[in-house]
Design a protein around this motif. Structure first.
Motif, PDB file in Angstrom:
ATOM      1  N   HIS A 110       0.815  -1.215   0.000  1.00  0.00           N
ATOM      2  CA  HIS A 110       0.000   0.000   0.000  1.00  0.00           C
ATOM      3  C   HIS A 110       0.854   1.272   0.000  1.00  0.00           C
ATOM      4  O   HIS A 110       0.467   2.286  -0.586  1.00  0.00           O
ATOM      5  N   VAL A 111       1.994   1.213   0.661  1.00  0.00           N
ATOM      6  CA  VAL A 111       2.786   2.426   0.888  1.00  0.00           C
ATOM      7  C   VAL A 111       3.835   2.674  -0.187  1.00  0.00           C
ATOM      8  O   VAL A 111       4.040   3.817  -0.620  1.00  0.00           O
ATOM      9  N   GLU A 112       4.502   1.624  -0.626  1.00  0.00           N
ATOM     10  CA  GLU A 112       5.666   1.783  -1.505  1.00  0.00           C
ATOM     11  C   GLU A 112       5.389   2.581  -2.779  1.00  0.00           C
ATOM     12  O   GLU A 112       6.240   3.406  -3.181  1.00  0.00           O
ATOM     13  N   HIS A 135       3.719   5.151  -3.275  1.00  0.00           N
ATOM     14  CA  HIS A 135       3.719   6.590  -2.999  1.00  0.00           C
ATOM     15  C   HIS A 135       5.135   7.134  -2.832  1.00  0.00           C
ATOM     16  O   HIS A 135       5.361   8.337  -3.008  1.00  0.00           O
ATOM     17  N   GLY A 178       6.074   8.318  -6.135  1.00  0.00           N
ATOM     18  CA  GLY A 178       4.987   8.999  -6.836  1.00  0.00           C
ATOM     19  C   GLY A 178       5.313  10.449  -7.131  1.00  0.00           C
ATOM     20  O   GLY A 178       6.458  10.898  -7.016  1.00  0.00           O
ATOM     21  N   GLU A 179       4.289  11.194  -7.492  1.00  0.00           N
ATOM     22  CA  GLU A 179       4.468  12.606  -7.828  1.00  0.00           C
ATOM     23  C   GLU A 179       4.539  13.445  -6.553  1.00  0.00           C
ATOM     24  O   GLU A 179       4.085  13.045  -5.495  1.00  0.00           O
ATOM     25  N   GLN A 202       5.046  15.963   0.313  1.00  0.00           N
ATOM     26  CA  GLN A 202       3.795  15.458  -0.251  1.00  0.00           C
ATOM     27  C   GLN A 202       3.805  13.935  -0.341  1.00  0.00           C
ATOM     28  O   GLN A 202       2.806  13.282  -0.045  1.00  0.00           O
ATOM     29  N   ARG A 203       4.931  13.382  -0.743  1.00  0.00           N
ATOM     30  CA  ARG A 203       5.025  11.919  -0.814  1.00  0.00           C
ATOM     31  C   ARG A 203       5.017  11.302   0.576  1.00  0.00           C
ATOM     32  O   ARG A 203       4.451  10.224   0.801  1.00  0.00           O
ATOM     33  N   ALA A 237       1.476  11.165   1.702  1.00  0.00           N
ATOM     34  CA  ALA A 237       0.759  10.079   1.032  1.00  0.00           C
ATOM     35  C   ALA A 237       1.151   8.722   1.614  1.00  0.00           C
ATOM     36  O   ALA A 237       0.295   7.849   1.821  1.00  0.00           O
ATOM     37  N   MET A 238       2.434   8.530   1.886  1.00  0.00           N
ATOM     38  CA  MET A 238       2.904   7.274   2.481  1.00  0.00           C
ATOM     39  C   MET A 238       2.332   7.083   3.885  1.00  0.00           C
ATOM     40  O   MET A 238       1.882   5.991   4.246  1.00  0.00           O
ATOM     41  N   ALA A 290      -1.358   6.215   3.712  1.00  0.00           N
ATOM     42  CA  ALA A 290      -1.544   4.825   3.298  1.00  0.00           C
ATOM     43  C   ALA A 290      -1.202   3.877   4.443  1.00  0.00           C
ATOM     44  O   ALA A 290      -1.869   2.856   4.648  1.00  0.00           O
TER      45      ALA A 290
END
Length: 212
Positions: A72-74, A76, A79-80, A85-86, A89-90, A93
């Motif tokens: 689920h985490v990796e 992100h 990611g962008e 921000q990443r 998101a991590m 998640a």
């Protein structure tokens, strides 16, 4: 047509789900193979068909818990967005997975605490050490993104190792107080997870809006 391997996989999945709940509710020491079998609705012979011992069930639950959260985490991490921000998101998640698979997370934490136990056999300690390395590798994923945030200016200039451990410890502490209630919707869970992450990431975010 369902194959025998698919049936075995489904059975093992049911065993792991039941074992995770049992280990969370009773603790590893107080859980028996009979308890797990009863929760699955099977005989303990079925458990022993798939696993050598209760500890092997525990290790399988630990490994499955780490696999689920990493899956689920990796994505992100690469990611962008900038580092902050990443990292948000991590973290989101991670907390969402914890809330949805709380029993698995609880078992991982039991495994971390049990690594120095003198009651474990050498084989068991070695197996647990190997799984704890998976957890450390997961921590390094957060460390990398946090360090990238420091470099791009979206995260304050803090000790990256200390901040990573503090962040993950705080995220994981959610399992100490969170329990899903019957009328809690998925939207409720996501809202709560966002609140947790906002509080935690706010402590290391650089002043002002996150750089684009």
């Amino acid at each position: 047509m369902t194959t025998s391997s698919e049936v075995d996989s489904g059975v093992k999945g049911r065993i792991l789900d039941a074992a995770a709940e049992a280990f969370m509710q009773r603790g590893f020491g107080s859980t028996t193979i009979d308890d797990i079998a009863d929760d699955v609705g099977a005989t303990k012979g079925l458990i022993y068909y798939h696993f050598r011992s209760k500890f092997d069930v525990f290790l399988a639950v630990y490994e499955e818990g780490m696999r689920r959260v990493r899956d689920h985490v990796e994505p992100h991490a690469s990611g962008e967005g900038n580092g902050r921000q990443r990292l948000v998101a991590m973290s989101l998640a991670h907390v969402l997975n914890l809330m949805r698979d709380i029993a698995y997370h609880n078992v991982v934490h039991q495994g971390v605490r049990a690594k120095e136990s003198t009651e474990l056999k050498i084989r068991q300690r070695d197996a647990l050490a190997s799984l704890n390395e998976l957890r450390r590798d997961y921590e390094r994923l957060f460390h990398r993104v946090l360090a990238e945030g420091i470099e791009d200016g979206s995260v304050r200039d803090v000790d990256a190792a200390l901040a990573t451990r503090t962040l993950l410890s705080s995220l994981n502490a959610v399992d100490m107080w969170y329990r899903r209630v019957d009328d809690q919707s998925d939207e409720d869970i996501q809202h709560l997870a966002r609140q947790v992450v906002d509080v935690l990431i706010g402590g290391i975010a650089a002043p002002g809006p996150a750089p684009a």
